[in-house]
Design a protein around this motif. Structure first.
Motif, PDB file in Angstrom:
ATOM      1  N   CYS A 129      31.059  50.270  34.636  1.00 36.75           N
ATOM      2  CA  CYS A 129      30.292  49.030  34.664  1.00 36.75           C
ATOM      3  C   CYS A 129      30.125  48.425  33.279  1.00 36.75           C
ATOM      4  CB  CYS A 129      28.920  49.299  35.274  1.00 36.75           C
ATOM      5  SG  CYS A 129      27.880  47.839  35.350  1.00 36.75           S
ATOM      6  N   HIS A 175      27.456  49.333  25.314  1.00 37.30           N
ATOM      7  CA  HIS A 175      28.188  49.135  26.560  1.00 37.30           C
ATOM      8  C   HIS A 175      29.429  50.019  26.563  1.00 37.30           C
ATOM      9  CE1 HIS A 175      26.178  45.396  28.161  1.00 37.30           C
ATOM     10  NE2 HIS A 175      25.649  45.527  26.960  1.00 37.30           N
ATOM     11  N   ASP A 220      28.428  45.854  32.223  1.00 37.03           N
ATOM     12  CA  ASP A 220      27.127  45.286  31.837  1.00 37.03           C
ATOM     13  C   ASP A 220      26.017  46.336  31.830  1.00 37.03           C
ATOM     14  OD1 ASP A 220      27.069  45.499  34.669  1.00 37.03           O
ATOM     15  OD2 ASP A 220      25.410  44.066  34.724  1.00 37.03           O
ATOM     16  N   TRP A 221      26.371  47.588  32.000  1.00 37.74           N
ATOM     17  CA  TRP A 221      25.399  48.679  32.000  1.00 37.74           C
ATOM     18  C   TRP A 221      25.133  49.090  30.554  1.00 37.74           C
ATOM     19  CZ3 TRP A 221      27.008  54.213  33.915  1.00 37.74           C
ATOM     20  CH2 TRP A 221      25.916  55.087  33.771  1.00 37.74           C
ATOM     21  N   TYR A 267      35.547  46.686  42.758  1.00 36.45           N
ATOM     22  CA  TYR A 267      35.028  47.534  41.696  1.00 36.45           C
ATOM     23  C   TYR A 267      36.220  48.157  40.985  1.00 36.45           C
ATOM     24  CZ  TYR A 267      32.889  51.495  39.363  1.00 36.45           C
ATOM     25  OH  TYR A 267      32.500  52.419  38.431  1.00 36.45           O
ATOM     26  N   ASP A 318      35.183  55.969  35.347  1.00 33.81           N
ATOM     27  CA  ASP A 318      33.726  55.809  35.349  1.00 33.81           C
ATOM     28  C   ASP A 318      33.030  57.161  35.469  1.00 33.81           C
ATOM     29  OD1 ASP A 318      33.636  56.615  38.030  1.00 33.81           O
ATOM     30  OD2 ASP A 318      33.590  54.572  38.793  1.00 33.81           O
ATOM     31  N   HIS A 362      30.789  40.333  35.329  1.00 32.04           N
ATOM     32  CA  HIS A 362      31.453  41.434  36.024  1.00 32.04           C
ATOM     33  C   HIS A 362      30.452  42.544  36.334  1.00 32.04           C
ATOM     34  CE1 HIS A 362      35.395  39.676  35.594  1.00 32.04           C
ATOM     35  NE2 HIS A 362      35.154  39.448  34.326  1.00 32.04           N
ATOM     36  N   LYS A 363      29.253  42.142  36.658  1.00 33.10           N
ATOM     37  CA  LYS A 363      28.175  43.077  36.977  1.00 33.10           C
ATOM     38  C   LYS A 363      28.635  44.054  38.061  1.00 33.10           C
ATOM     39  CE  LYS A 363      23.277  43.045  38.268  1.00 33.10           C
ATOM     40  NZ  LYS A 363      22.811  43.675  37.042  1.00 33.10           N
ATOM     41  N   GLY A 364      28.334  45.322  37.827  1.00 31.60           N
ATOM     42  CA  GLY A 364      28.771  46.334  38.784  1.00 31.60           C
ATOM     43  C   GLY A 364      30.224  46.720  38.635  1.00 31.60           C
ATOM     44  N   GLY A 365      30.854  46.300  37.518  1.00 34.45           N
ATOM     45  CA  GLY A 365      32.261  46.639  37.298  1.00 34.45           C
ATOM     46  C   GLY A 365      33.180  45.897  38.239  1.00 34.45           C
ATOM     47  N   LYS A 366      32.771  44.713  38.668  1.00 33.27           N
ATOM     48  CA  LYS A 366      33.554  43.952  39.643  1.00 33.27           C
ATOM     49  C   LYS A 366      34.563  43.048  38.945  1.00 33.27           C
ATOM     50  CE  LYS A 366      31.311  45.155  43.474  1.00 33.27           C
ATOM     51  NZ  LYS A 366      31.955  45.718  44.662  1.00 33.27           N
ATOM     52  N   THR A 382      28.374  40.340  31.880  1.00 37.22           N
ATOM     53  CA  THR A 382      27.384  40.154  32.954  1.00 37.22           C
ATOM     54  C   THR A 382      28.047  39.597  34.209  1.00 37.22           C
ATOM     55  OG1 THR A 382      25.682  39.741  31.297  1.00 37.22           O
ATOM     56  CG2 THR A 382      25.204  39.038  33.552  1.00 37.22           C
TER      57      THR A 382
END
Length: 896
Positions: free
Chosen positions: A679, A689, A681-682, A675, A695, A666-670, A664
């Protein structure tokens, strides 16, 4: 209810019966190996030649035709043949050394692993023996005269099989128990005329007594035969105990010693008149005094002379047994029939609904895997020190000097029983995927062999292969360990976490070696050198660039990202039972994010390996002034980052709250403000996951190249180099390299750069194709049927990722399926395999395949990783396979 073969495997697993004691552990070649090389300059092929092999006792292992041995290769059994015309007794397969052939090592024989069960309760081997004189000299001469652009000259080219004038010699082994083996040898005359075959099934001891003063000599001797037997030989060994070989037909028994013929080899007197080649001299040269009239020794052979009319066959029966048998042949017919039925039942249960095309592919592929289990014996420290004679001083600074700890006396899955009769690390990892289909316990043992203290270097490096332990193979051992763990859970309903604990800790050492040794600048972009992909690059990546230059490799970095994710998932599996493993899962996943950050060019001083303009991963050359030059090659090197893909299910995540919080965070694959990856947290609808370098936006761009017939897609799988390089070959001037050239070569190599029998510049290779199929299926697992991609080879029609994986997998299997003309592409240049009914159903599993025609190339018996065809066939039918194969794993990705 499980069948008889599975019951044998369970007995092996429980330790109640050792069905692995005897197996096909005898290589087709022991000469010309590093172990037998005692030359000053490491010229293994020349130091112990095929010509010497009949007369010179081996130090480390034995060889033979269609042979078996016990698991320490103390006692061996194999075929010996003479057609009445050859200058030598046919005791082992013949082939060219790397320096004799125009394409590296090359066996010049036709033999086939017809069938096998994993307990070795049933083994069948077929050898095609010419009735004309075997063309030893011509094979060497013709190939020596040919260049790299010429095809090799093979046995079929010589004309010795013309008119069908050959013997089909088939040996079948059927075990009545772990140490009672019934043997039938059948010789079929395929020629138009009556012919005579001399058949000498040979029993002998590996010479363990000549290399030290305390080596006790075992003994073979003739004894009185029991009821129903015409002759009997008793074998007595201080460790193995006693064995008995019985024959049903009266023949002359020939005895000698498995000792070197020093007079022939080195011009010095023999200590005994009875030496290794005495049977050859008795049969072919008529020297009655060459063999021991006392009917005892360490090598023995009954001499059968079979006169066979055209089109007919004759067979002989033998029994090899530890216990003395009162009537050895009383149940031979029943044992042979029962084991044949049980083998059918075993493979039918494995794949009950396969069609008539696919069943033989799967069965012969797995038979080849089983037949390529070989005894590998090597004590490097002793080899370096020498035995009774001191080795040359040059050995102290030569190969293997840094591997003194390596000590092996193991049965190991080899790539090939002739061309590569030694383990190769990444080959072995892929073998385990196929072996796990039929014997998951043996596959687990294989994973652990190379991670044992007897193999794994103290610094954490896994030895690559015998020729150069210090070379670098792709880090795929963790992938194999995870695959075998999952396979066992699917088959038995429960994974072996004790196995996972053991291998995980050893793999951590190997992971640290990679991080510390192959990331010179600490930027998480890796330099792998050889990396198994041989000559795929524009220059020799095993050699250093000029001072100040460095190569950042997409494949090395992709392999390491895959390694990291494999380790993360293994740690999560272990954390389900032991929460302490959550820490290491977090640590390694952070390392993966750092790799993703670097490969994306976000780390300080880094440039992205992803070329966004082209939608592809490429290598980089970094100059001394920090400038970077991209290597504009479209090859498997740029596809390997796709392999770094794992799906983590809800079952695993429920036990690791801190790991979930990290995802979480690293939300957004950060990662560090950028980035960097798919992702984490998707979640999909199953709560899974996706952890991946590539991606969902990058994947379609890669697939556009992958599925284009003018680029990567062949009718037979994915090319290792894009066909675009058939025209776009010149890359211009690369810093530190000079003028660079990459050429699409769909078949045999035209380059001396790791040429020989290993061309990665265009052909289709099974292991990376298989891993690609697996990776695309994992993406499908997460993204589902709603995610569709336009496919260039289908005019832009959209397919799901599952359908795309099937499109590739079917092309790979089609190499061995018959086409509309009744021909198999793998044999497109060998019409005899299509036209002759005695050749038509015989399969050879090649090292790699011509990308435009499907022709089999390289090593002709590399069932090893090409045995993954069995997995691809299983994949096609896996919804219909038996209950013990169905998914019981809580939602994880289950594959064949």
């Amino acid at each position: 209810m499980r069948n008889a073969e599975r019951q044998r495997l369970e007995s092996q697993r429980s330790g109640t019966e050792n069905w692995r004691l005897w197996g096909p552990y005898l290589s087709e070649r022991a000469w010309g190996t590093v172990r037998e090389d005692y030359s000053p300059h490491g010229t293994a092929w020349e130091d112990f030649s095929h010509d010497q092999a009949r007369s010179r006792a081996y130090r480390w292992s034995e060889d033979g035709l269609g042979g078996i041995s016990d698991d320490q290769q103390r006692l061996c059994f194999a075929l010996a043949l003479w057609n009445g015309r050859d200058p030598i007794l046919k005791e082992r397969a013949f082939g060219l050394t790397g320096n004799e052939g125009n394409r590296g090592e090359d066996v010049k024989e036709f033999y086939f692993h017809r069938d096998a069960t994993p307990s070795h309760s049933w083994l069948r081997y077929l050898y095609k023996y010419p009735q004309a004189e075997f063309p030893y000299g011509r094979l060497v001469f013709e190939n020596r005269m040919r260049g790299r652009t010429d095809p090799p000259f093979g046995l079929l080219d010589s004309g010795v099989f013309d008119g069908g004038r050959s013997w089909d010699v088939e040996v079948t082994y059927a075990k009545a128990g772990p140490n009672e083996i019934h043997i039938r040898i059948e010789a079929a005359n395929r020629g138009p005329d009556p012919a005579t075959l001399h058949l000498l099934p040979t029993l002998w001891f590996r010479n363990t007594w000549s290399w030290s003063d305390d080596g006790e000599r075992p003994k073979l001797r003739a004894i009185a035969p029991p009821t129903g037997a015409a002759w009997a030989i008793r074998a007595e060994h201080p460790e193995l105990g006693a064995y008995h070989l019985y024959g049903a037909s009266p023949v002359e028994l020939l005895f000698t010693e498995n000792e070197s013929n020093a007079e022939r080899l080195w011009g010095i007197p023999n200590a005994t008149p009875h030496v290794k080649d005495s049977v050859h001299r008795r049969v072919i040269q008529g020297e009655a005094g060459a063999v021991n009239p006392a009917l005892e020794g360490t090598k023995a052979a009954p001499w059968y002379v079979l006169d066979v009319p055209a089109g007919e066959a004759r067979f002989i029966d033998l029994v090899l047994s530890a216990a003395p048998l009162a009537e050895p042949f009383a149940r031979t017919a029943a044992v042979l029939a029962a084991r044949s039925r049980e083998a059918d039942a075993f493979y039918n249960a494995l794949l009950p609904d396969a069609d008539a095309e696919d069943k033989p592919i799967l069965r012969q592929a797995l038979a080849g895997m089983i037949w390529c289990k070989q005894f590998f014996h090597y004590d490097v420290e002793r080899w370096l020190a020498g035995d009774r004679l001191p080795p040359p001083d040059s050995r102290k600074g030569g190969r293997s000097r840094s591997w003194k700890h390596l000590k092996s006396s193991d049965v190991i899955s080899m790539p090939d029983s002739w061309e590569y009769p030694w383990f190769a690390a990444w080959d072995l990892a892929y073998h385990c995927g196929a072996l796990a289909l039929v014997d998951v316990d043996f596959a687990k043992d294989q994973i652990e062999v190379l991670l044992s203290e007897r193999f794994l270097h103290p610094n954490g490096q896994i030895p690559a292969y015998e020729w150069a332990f210090g070379d670098v193979n792709p880090p795929v051992h963790a992938m194999a360990a995870l695959k075998v763990f999952r396979a066992e859970r699917v088959q038995r309903g429960e994974g072996d976490t004790h196995f996972l604990h053991r291998v995980f800790h050893k793999l951590l050492l190997n992971y640290a070696w990679w991080v510390n040794r192959k990331d010179a600048d600490g930027h998480n972009v890796f330099e792998g050198g050889f990396l198994g992909l041989d000559n795929i690059s524009v220059f020799d990546r095993s050699q250093p660039l000029p001072a100040g230059y460095s190569l950042k490799q997409a494949d090395a970095t992709g392999w390491m990202a895959m390694f990291a994710l494999n380790m993360v998932v293994m740690a999560l599996e272990l954390a389900a039972e032991d929460p302490d493993y959550e820490d290491i899962a977090i640590q390694i996943y952070q390392q993966f994010l750092s790799i993703a950050n670097a490969i994306g060019g976000h780390a300080p001083g880094a440039v992205s390996l992803w070329d966004d303009a082209d939608g592809f991963f490429k290598d980089l050359i970094v100059c001394p002034d920090g400038k970077v030059s991209r290597v504009d090659v479209y090859s498997m090197v740029g596809l390997i980052p796709l392999f770094a893909t794992e799906v983590v299910d809800r079952r695993l995540l429920e036990r690791v709250p801190r790991f979930r919080r990290m995802l979480t965070a690293h939300k957004g694959g950060k990662f560090q403000g950028s980035y960097v990856c798919a992702c984490p947290d998707w979640e999909n609808e199953r709560g899974e996951h996706l952890l991946a370098l590539v991606d969902h936006t990058m994947l379609p761009r890669i697939l556009q190249r992958l599925l284009d017939r003018d680029q990567f897609l062949s009718d037979y799988g994915i090319r290792s180099v894009s066909r675009i390089h058939a025209e776009h070959r010149h890359l211009g001037d690369l810093p530190g390299v000079g003028q660079a050239l990459i050429e699409y070569v769909p078949g045999e190599s035209n380059s001396g750069l790791f040429g020989g029998n290993s061309n990665w510049r265009g052909p289709v290779w099974m292991p990376v194709n298989y891993t690609l199929v697996q990776s695309i299926e994992k993406f499908h697992r997460f993204l589902g049927d709603a995610y569709r991609v336009p496919v260039p080879c289908l005019g832009g029609r959209e397919l799901t990722l599952k359908e795309i994986a099937t499109l590739i997998a079917d092309r790979l299997v089609s190499l061995y399926r018959t086409d509309d003309t009744g021909q198999r592409p793998v044999y497109c240049t060998q019409p005899r395999f299509h036209e002759d009914p005695h050749w038509r159903d015989l399969l050879l599993f090649y090292e790699y395949f011509h990308a435009d025609t499907g022709q089999g190339l390289g090593a002709a018996h590399q069932t090893g990783w090409t045995g993954l065809l069995a997995n691809l066939v299983m994949r096609r039918y896996r919804t219909d396979i038996p209950d013990y194969w169905k998914e019981r794993s809580g939602g994880e990705v289950v594959d064949a």
